[in-house]
Design a protein around this motif. Structure first.
Motif, PDB file in Angstrom:
ATOM      1  N   LYS A   1     -71.074 -46.025 -23.687  1.00 59.31           N
ATOM      2  CA  LYS A   1     -72.456 -46.521 -23.747  1.00 59.31           C
ATOM      3  C   LYS A   1     -73.162 -46.188 -22.438  1.00 59.31           C
ATOM      4  CE  LYS A   1     -76.318 -48.461 -24.014  1.00 59.31           C
ATOM      5  NZ  LYS A   1     -76.759 -49.739 -23.582  1.00 59.31           N
TER       6      LYS A   1
ATOM      7  N   THR B   1     -84.559 -43.569 -27.534  1.00 64.91           N
ATOM      8  CA  THR B   1     -83.125 -43.209 -27.462  1.00 64.91           C
ATOM      9  C   THR B   1     -82.884 -41.802 -28.002  1.00 64.91           C
ATOM     10  OG1 THR B   1     -82.415 -44.027 -29.641  1.00 64.91           O
ATOM     11  CG2 THR B   1     -82.504 -45.648 -27.871  1.00 64.91           C
TER      12      THR B   1
ATOM     13  N   GLY C   1     -79.734 -46.356 -31.935  1.00 63.87           N
ATOM     14  CA  GLY C   1     -78.986 -47.618 -31.993  1.00 63.87           C
ATOM     15  C   GLY C   1     -78.418 -47.888 -33.372  1.00 63.87           C
TER      16      GLY C   1
ATOM     17  N   THR D   1     -78.950 -51.164 -28.081  1.00 63.02           N
ATOM     18  CA  THR D   1     -77.977 -50.077 -28.165  1.00 63.02           C
ATOM     19  C   THR D   1     -76.574 -50.549 -27.766  1.00 63.02           C
ATOM     20  OG1 THR D   1     -78.718 -49.303 -26.005  1.00 63.02           O
ATOM     21  CG2 THR D   1     -79.635 -48.191 -27.924  1.00 63.02           C
TER      22      THR D   1
END
Ligand code: UDP
Length: 241
Positions: free
Chosen positions: A15, A84, A137, A145
């Motif tokens: 992550k 993202t 996500g 996320t």
């Protein structure tokens, strides 16, 4: 990295927050920082580890900030998810530049930019040793996320979530504010809850705990941190069942 040591995990979700890709800049993408993170991910893949990356979007936009400015929360979260995707496309390019095959899979379908996420497609890429970058996500508003990372780790049968942070592990308090904060080498999920340690958001942490998925917390600022953490070297905190 040349080593004969065996990695602790064979398939992981890494992550990376949007902040991790921002480097010293106040906003957006910092190309050398993205390149450094890509090199770390390639080094992890070179160890034989199957790597799925979940990227955040906070370097561009966070839904809560938009909601504070009067944008309806669900719409603001859609903007956050788009942020993202920008980061994911940048990371895909950086990985390809250094010779690492990579694919972006987005939880929100945008087929002219990247592949839509499906578990089958993700697993097929992983076994072909491509680094997959999971964008948007969970594909739903009101999530983060971090939760996307925990969810994908569960559904892709990953052995661990590796969470990059600004410090080299989990501390008893924020080490940037409290100089007496102590650093943990190892914790169980239950100890982290009992000590109220804020590692990931609650939904993400609960998913990891309930599915017995270890969480490795390491510093995004230390080059080589991902392969080192995979080998059980370097500075990181391991939350293990
Ligand atoms: N987001 C969302 N659903 C998800 C994941 C993310 O709506 O499943 C939105 C949300 O607005 C969030 C933004 O995307 O603020 C960026 O993600 P996050 O805040 O997790 O990024 P990070 O803090 O890791 O950079």
């Amino acid at each position: 990295m040349t080593t004969t040591a065996k990695p602790l995990f064979s398939r992981v979700v890494v992550k990376l927050s949007g902040e991790a890709l921002m480097g010293p800049d106040p906003f957006g993408l910092n190309a050398p920082t993205v390149g450094r993170m890509a090199s770390d991910l390639k080094a992890a893949a070179d160890l034989g580890v199957q790597v799925a990356v979940v990227v955040g979007g906070g370097n561009f936009f966070r839904g809560l900030q938009g909601a504070d400015k009067g944008i309806e929360r669900a719409r603001a979260d859609s903007i956050g998810m788009l942020a993202t995707v920008m980061n994911a496309l940048a990371m895909e390019g950086a990985l390809e530049q250094i010779g690492q095959a990579a694919r972006v899979l987005s939880a929100v379908a945008m087929p002219s930019l990247c592949q839509p996420y499906s578990r089958q497609a993700a697993l097929a890429h992983l076994v072909k040793r491509r680094v997959i970058i999971l964008a948007a996500g969970t594909g739903n508003p009101f999530f983060t996320t971090d939760t996307g990372a925990a969810l994908r780790a569960c559904e892709l049968s990953c052995d661990a979530v590796m969470k990059a942070t600004q410090v080299d592990g989990i501390y008893s308090a924020d080490p940037k504010k409290d100089f007496s904060a102590t650093r943990y080498e190892r914790l169980t999920h239950d100890e982290a809850i009992a000590r109220n340690l804020q590692i990931m958001d609650t939904a993400a942490f609960a998913l990891c705990r309930d599915n017995a998925i270890p969480i490795v917390v390491f510093s995004v600022n230390e080059p080589g941190a991902i392969p080192k953490a995979l080998l059980g070297k370097g500075r990181a905190t391991y939350v293990m069942p």
